[in-house]
Design an enzyme around this catalytic site. Structure first.
Site, PDB file in Angstrom:
ATOM      1  N   HIS A 120      -2.730  -2.718  -6.447  1.00  0.00           N
ATOM      2  CA  HIS A 120      -3.119  -2.305  -5.099  1.00  0.00           C
ATOM      3  C   HIS A 120      -4.627  -2.445  -4.910  1.00  0.00           C
ATOM      4  O   HIS A 120      -5.407  -1.629  -5.396  1.00  0.00           O
ATOM      5  CB  HIS A 120      -2.660  -0.847  -4.872  1.00  0.00           C
ATOM      6  CG  HIS A 120      -2.988  -0.320  -3.521  1.00  0.00           C
ATOM      7  ND1 HIS A 120      -3.341   0.981  -3.289  1.00  0.00           N
ATOM      8  CD2 HIS A 120      -3.035  -0.940  -2.309  1.00  0.00           C
ATOM      9  CE1 HIS A 120      -3.587   1.140  -2.003  1.00  0.00           C
ATOM     10  NE2 HIS A 120      -3.403  -0.001  -1.387  1.00  0.00           N
ATOM     11  N   GLU A 135      -5.888  -0.090  -7.983  1.00  0.00           N
ATOM     12  CA  GLU A 135      -4.871   0.777  -8.594  1.00  0.00           C
ATOM     13  C   GLU A 135      -3.815  -0.136  -9.199  1.00  0.00           C
ATOM     14  O   GLU A 135      -3.237  -0.966  -8.487  1.00  0.00           O
ATOM     15  CB  GLU A 135      -4.188   1.638  -7.527  1.00  0.00           C
ATOM     16  CG  GLU A 135      -4.947   2.865  -7.090  1.00  0.00           C
ATOM     17  CD  GLU A 135      -4.158   3.699  -6.063  1.00  0.00           C
ATOM     18  OE1 GLU A 135      -4.028   4.897  -6.253  1.00  0.00           O
ATOM     19  OE2 GLU A 135      -3.689   3.120  -5.058  1.00  0.00           O
ATOM     20  N   SER A 153       0.824  -1.212   0.000  1.00  0.00           N
ATOM     21  CA  SER A 153       0.000   0.000   0.000  1.00  0.00           C
ATOM     22  C   SER A 153       0.851   1.252   0.000  1.00  0.00           C
ATOM     23  O   SER A 153       0.348   2.332  -0.285  1.00  0.00           O
ATOM     24  CB  SER A 153      -0.969  -0.014   1.177  1.00  0.00           C
ATOM     25  OG  SER A 153      -0.350  -0.496   2.323  1.00  0.00           O
ATOM     26  N   ASN A 156      -3.851   6.533  -1.407  1.00  0.00           N
ATOM     27  CA  ASN A 156      -3.323   6.739  -0.057  1.00  0.00           C
ATOM     28  C   ASN A 156      -2.586   8.067   0.072  1.00  0.00           C
ATOM     29  O   ASN A 156      -2.516   8.647   1.149  1.00  0.00           O
ATOM     30  CB  ASN A 156      -2.409   5.584   0.346  1.00  0.00           C
ATOM     31  CG  ASN A 156      -3.228   4.361   0.721  1.00  0.00           C
ATOM     32  OD1 ASN A 156      -4.438   4.471   0.951  1.00  0.00           O
ATOM     33  ND2 ASN A 156      -2.598   3.205   0.760  1.00  0.00           N
TER      34      ASN A 156
HETATM   35  P1  NAI Z   1      -1.482  -9.767   7.009  1.00  0.00           P
HETATM   36  O1  NAI Z   1      -0.534  -9.637   8.154  1.00  0.00           O
HETATM   37  O2  NAI Z   1      -2.907 -10.064   7.275  1.00  0.00           O
HETATM   38  O3  NAI Z   1      -0.956 -10.897   6.016  1.00  0.00           O
HETATM   39  C1  NAI Z   1       0.364 -11.028   5.628  1.00  0.00           C
HETATM   40  C2  NAI Z   1       0.631 -12.507   5.481  1.00  0.00           C
HETATM   41  O4  NAI Z   1       1.858 -12.679   4.810  1.00  0.00           O
HETATM   42  C3  NAI Z   1       0.762 -13.257   6.806  1.00  0.00           C
HETATM   43  O5  NAI Z   1      -0.153 -14.340   6.816  1.00  0.00           O
HETATM   44  C4  NAI Z   1       2.192 -13.727   6.824  1.00  0.00           C
HETATM   45  O6  NAI Z   1       2.357 -14.958   7.467  1.00  0.00           O
HETATM   46  C5  NAI Z   1       2.463 -13.822   5.355  1.00  0.00           C
HETATM   47  N1  NAI Z   1       3.891 -13.818   5.027  1.00  0.00           N
HETATM   48  C6  NAI Z   1       4.857 -13.070   5.554  1.00  0.00           C
HETATM   49  N2  NAI Z   1       6.050 -13.378   4.975  1.00  0.00           N
HETATM   50  C7  NAI Z   1       5.783 -14.325   4.049  1.00  0.00           C
HETATM   51  C8  NAI Z   1       6.567 -15.049   3.125  1.00  0.00           C
HETATM   52  N3  NAI Z   1       7.888 -14.828   3.045  1.00  0.00           N
HETATM   53  N4  NAI Z   1       5.981 -15.961   2.321  1.00  0.00           N
HETATM   54  C9  NAI Z   1       4.652 -16.162   2.410  1.00  0.00           C
HETATM   55  N5  NAI Z   1       3.854 -15.520   3.280  1.00  0.00           N
HETATM   56  C10 NAI Z   1       4.411 -14.619   4.086  1.00  0.00           C
HETATM   57  O7  NAI Z   1      -1.304  -8.428   6.159  1.00  0.00           O
HETATM   58  P2  NAI Z   1      -2.298  -7.769   5.121  1.00  0.00           P
HETATM   59  O8  NAI Z   1      -3.113  -6.752   5.793  1.00  0.00           O
HETATM   60  O9  NAI Z   1      -2.946  -8.840   4.338  1.00  0.00           O
HETATM   61  O10 NAI Z   1      -1.293  -6.960   4.188  1.00  0.00           O
HETATM   62  C11 NAI Z   1      -0.515  -7.603   3.207  1.00  0.00           C
HETATM   63  C12 NAI Z   1      -0.004  -6.579   2.222  1.00  0.00           C
HETATM   64  O11 NAI Z   1      -1.125  -5.926   1.628  1.00  0.00           O
HETATM   65  C13 NAI Z   1       0.866  -5.477   2.798  1.00  0.00           C
HETATM   66  O12 NAI Z   1       1.849  -5.148   1.858  1.00  0.00           O
HETATM   67  C14 NAI Z   1      -0.112  -4.331   2.982  1.00  0.00           C
HETATM   68  O13 NAI Z   1       0.539  -3.073   2.922  1.00  0.00           O
HETATM   69  C15 NAI Z   1      -0.977  -4.515   1.770  1.00  0.00           C
HETATM   70  N6  NAI Z   1      -2.314  -3.920   1.882  1.00  0.00           N
HETATM   71  C16 NAI Z   1      -3.023  -4.019   3.043  1.00  0.00           C
HETATM   72  C17 NAI Z   1      -4.270  -3.445   3.133  1.00  0.00           C
HETATM   73  C18 NAI Z   1      -5.066  -3.573   4.385  1.00  0.00           C
HETATM   74  O14 NAI Z   1      -6.071  -2.854   4.527  1.00  0.00           O
HETATM   75  N7  NAI Z   1      -4.714  -4.451   5.295  1.00  0.00           N
HETATM   76  C19 NAI Z   1      -4.869  -2.708   2.000  1.00  0.00           C
HETATM   77  C20 NAI Z   1      -4.064  -2.736   0.796  1.00  0.00           C
HETATM   78  C21 NAI Z   1      -2.816  -3.304   0.771  1.00  0.00           C
END
Ligand code: NAI
Ligand code: 3HC
Length: 729
Positions: free
Chosen positions: A457, A469, A436, A507
């Site tokens: 995104h 996006e 993000s 953002n």
């Molecule tokens: P989250 O913490 O719910 O999920 C991340 C997942 O990635 C975890 O399950 C973790 O175990 C896994 N992970 C970490 N390292 C890994 C690896 N090397 N191989 C495989 N899996 C791995 O986080 P979330 O909220 O889903 O965010 C993920 C991405 O999406 C981030 O880059 C965030 O900035 C982006 N994002 C998040 C939004 C939100 O509202 N939460 C909105 C838009 C983008």
């Protein structure tokens, strides 16, 4: 009998089978020419005594009729002209209702607006039991009301409550539901639609089948005839509408008024009021902005996302049949859920089996909800779940066409997974990051094939938020960009292509808005008062509630990245930092600025949070706030201080080429975080205010709070030359 234009007619044993097929147009719509053809055709049929009944079909594959031609609304010069248009439509449908020859509508695909109004003026309606068949009155979504008798006929056909639900929300009614509420009379398989319709037309003409009338629930219809019951329903509808819209959308209220007039003053008063109010609504600024948004999103559906070279015609995209997802967390599982619904084979990887299982369960929950709402069948549900596989290594990634990473927001982790993906997939595979805030070019620094790296995104919750996006770096192959755009559209998203940079577009313009809301708290403003001021402006949720929703940890991390990138004007507010440091991360931990119950449902402001904010003694309070502070900041100032920096930043994004056009900027803000649609988006709103007025207001604020409200060069330039973002309103 046949027409050289849109209508063709074939007479089969006394039944006129009419097919509407607008030449050179993807959908059927009622424009002036079509309406004239209808008048001439029915005139002929009425006089032809060999014709005993008629059937109306669509010649389009998957849609029936999309209602009135919205482009013609743009040509309307006054409310009076629109009123006349509505009145003419009413007369046409009245004449159809009074036809000697009964008319049967054979509906397959979308039947919208004026098409529903036509259908309910006819004598019998058969629809296909196909998922593509939906009926709706979307006029309010265009700031209008049904103008061809819909506010009068519909309540009498299906009852006031069901009619209000359709007219006030514009929601799609699927075929099964349409049958249940009496909107259609019969459902059939598409393969027999034509033959059954002809048979029914004949039966009606022969008197073997009655014209269908009043099929809505008897109790409901009896209640509608009762003055007190009816008044109560309409009063409640008015109250609920006002509560929901805060008075920003006049059309739903106008629709209620037209319905009321028809019952209290009789049909002719009802029809007169409908036309008058249709005219009035069409002249509102709200309607103009909503119609602009309709055409803006329609244009985006056809936009390949890259500039085509002269004579190129179209760009070949890489179809995505197999998708790899990294990270089975909140976003990864959300993306998986929408991908399997489009028939993509998905492989989702996370660090351990527990997390993979959690991610799979999250996908299942999204699909189960659709199953429970009967939006998909059990068979479809099972098929979709079969498309999903989980893994803790890269098995199954070799043939992936696209891999989307949604791992932690950490550059080192992103670099590591990028390298792993490049080793595990074919050289043609596309690597997309869902980051993000981190610039895609920084992630691509670790790539052996940076031309295959792009940003996708998504917004949370992925299955509900309509925007995507797509971020192109200077090195991303244009075919890769176009493929990400095409796949985003396949997933049902409205896609804008933006240039790389911290926060991209959405953002980036959201951050100064949130920051200023935080600064109001720094000054001692009450939490709910800040939120309320912006709800009054038209946002669906206030900024502090939004921060609780997104998560303060996530928001604060993003805020720091943006501060680092853009300097002082993005400095995070003190209050937010204090709250995040205390571990109140918002709704996900059921502790934030607001109180949350066990299910995570939001309650009142958590008064204990004030202890973490700037001392109350130094504070001021905002109009309508519940905090115990001293001074009042008018709601208007709260709105100006938060919204103007957002507009200012949007203007900078356009000048820097972060967005390609004001149109993309407007659609991005409306669909990305709910910028008030009735204002058209930040750029349309800036045009409404005028660049010089915005500059004036920004300068006044900048005098009071030096450095935070410096007007963007673009706005200063436009103010000097009295320029607008759009050539017309
Ligand atoms: P989250 O913490 O719910 O999920 C991340 C997942 O990635 C975890 O399950 C973790 O175990 C896994 N992970 C970490 N390292 C890994 C690896 N090397 N191989 C495989 N899996 C791995 O986080 P979330 O909220 O889903 O965010 C993920 C991405 O999406 C981030 O880059 C965030 O900035 C982006 N994002 C998040 C939004 C939100 O509202 N939460 C909105 C838009 C983008
Ligand atoms: N008027 C004018 N143009 C329309 C139209 C309409 N009612 N409906 C669709 N179109 C045009 C689109 O602008 C697009 O044009 P383009 O090819 O030149 O870009 C083309 O038809 C195809 O539309 P989409 O790209 O949106 O195709 P989809 O298949 O994705 O969607 C649709 C089709 C579901 C019909 C969608 O276009 C839609 O929702 N249209 C709006 C329908 C609507 O709001 N109808 C109510 C009109 S108001 C009314 O009827 C007033 C009455 O009460 C008097």
């Amino acid at each position: 009998m046949s027409s050289p234009y849109a209508l063709t007619t074939e007479i089969l044993n006394g039944v006129a089978v009419i097919t509407l097929d607008l030449p050179n147009d993807p959908v059927n719509k009622f424009n002036r020419a079509v309406k004239e053809e209808f008048v001439a055709l029915f005139d002929r049929l009425e006089r032809d005594l060999n014709v005993r009944a008629a059937v109306l079909l669509s010649g389009k594959q998957d849609s029936w009729i999309a209602g009135a031609d919205i482009e013609e609304f743009l040509e309307l010069k006054s409310a009076a002209e629109a009123e006349r248009m509505s009145h003419d439509g009413q007369l046409l449908l009245d004449s159809i209702e009074a036809l000697r020859t009964p008319l049967v509508c054979a509906i397959h695909g979308v039947c919208l607006g004026g098409a529903v109004e036509l259908a309910i003026a006819t004598h019998y309606r058969i629809a296909t039991d196909h998922p593509k068949t939906v009926l709706a009155l979307p006029e309010v979504q265009l700031g209008l009301i049904p103008g061809a008798g819909g506010t009068q006929r519909l309540p009498r056909l299906i009852g006031i409550r069901a009619a209000l639900d359709m007219i006030l929300t514009g929601r799609n009614v699927r075929a099964k539901k349409a049958l249940q509420i009496g909107l259609v009379d019969e459902l059939v398989h598409p393969s027999i639609l034509r033959s059954v319709a002809i048979q029914r037309a004949r039966e009606i003409a022969d008197g073997q089948r009655k014209h269908q009338k009043h099929s809505g629930g008897i109790t409901g219809l009896l209640l509608d005839e009762n003055l007190a019951g009816r008044k109560l329903v309409l009063r409640k509808a008015r109250e609920e509408t006002l509560k929901k819209t805060r008075g920003h959308f006049p059309a739903p209220l106008a629709a209620i008024e037209a319905i009321d007039a028809g019952y209290s003053g009789g049909p002719s008063k009802g029809y007169r009021e409908e036309s008058r109010l249709f005219g009035e609504m069409s002249a509102t600024d709200v309607s103009k902005q909503l119609i602009f948004l309709f055409f803006a999103t329609t244009a985006l559906k056809k936009d390949p996302g890259v500039t085509l070279a002269e004579g190129e015609g179209r760009i070949d995209v890489i179809p995505v049949d197999k998708l790899g997802i990294l990270g089975a967390g909140f976003m990864g599982s959300g993306i998986a859920a929408i991908a399997v619904q489009q028939g993509t084979l998905v492989r989702m990887k996370d660090a351990d089996h527990g997390r993979v299982a959690k991610g799979m369960a999250a996908v299942r929950d999204v699909l189960k909800e659709r199953l429970e709402k009967r939006q998909i069948t059990r068979l479809q549900y099972t098929d979709m779940m079969t498309l999903l596989g989980g893994t803790v290594d890269y098995s199954g990634f070799r043939n992936a066409d696209l891999v989307i990473e949604a791992v932690f927001e950490d550059l080192d982790v992103k670099h590591q997974v990028l390298k792993e993906v490049e080793a595990a997939t074919d050289p043609d595979a596309i690597f997309a990051s869902n980051t993000s805030t981190i610039p895609i070019s920084r992630i691509a620094e670790a790539a052996a094939r940076p031309e295959r790296v792009v940003g996708m995104h998504f917004f949370s919750p992925v299955h509900k938020m309509p925007l995507l996006e797509v971020i192109a770096t200077s090195r991303t192959d244009r075919r890769v960009v176009a493929s990400a755009v095409a796949y985003g559209k396949k997933l049902g998203k409205t896609v804008i292509v933006v240039a790389d940079g911290p926060g991209f577009y959405v953002n980036r313009i959201l951050t100064p808005y949130i920051n200023e809301a935080g600064r109001l708290l720094d000054q001692g403003a009450a939490i709910d008062a800040v939120d309320n001021a912006l709800l009054d402006f038209g946002f669906p949720v206030g900024p502090i509630t939004l921060v609780d929703e997104v998560g303060l940890d996530v928001g604060s991390k993003a805020g720091h990245i943006m501060h680092e990138a853009f300097g002082q004007r993005f400095a995070p507010p003190v209050s937010m930092q204090a709250v995040v440091a205390s571990g109140r991360y918002g709704r996900k931990v059921k502790k934030g600025f607001y109180l949350y119950d066990e299910e995570g449902k939001k309650g009142a402001v958590d008064q204990s949070v004030y202890a973490l904010l700037m001392p109350a003694g130094r504070g001021v309070s905002v109009e309508g706030g519940s905090g115990q502070q001293r001074t009042t900041i008018p709601a208007l100032e709260v709105q100006q201080r938060t919204v103007l920096p957002m507009l200012n930043e949007a203007a900078r994004c356009l000048a820097e080429g972060v967005i390609r056009s004001p149109r993309d900027g407007d659609v991005g803000a409306v669909f990305g975080f709910g910028f008030p649609a009735f204002r058209g988006g930040p750029f349309r709103y800036m045009d409404t205010l005028g660049a010089s007025e915005i500059v004036k207001q920004l300068e006044e604020l900048n005098d009071r709070f030096p450095g935070r409200f410096e007007p963007a060069e673009q706005l200063l330039y436009m103010a000097r030359r009295s320029e607008r973002f759009y050539s017309q309103g």
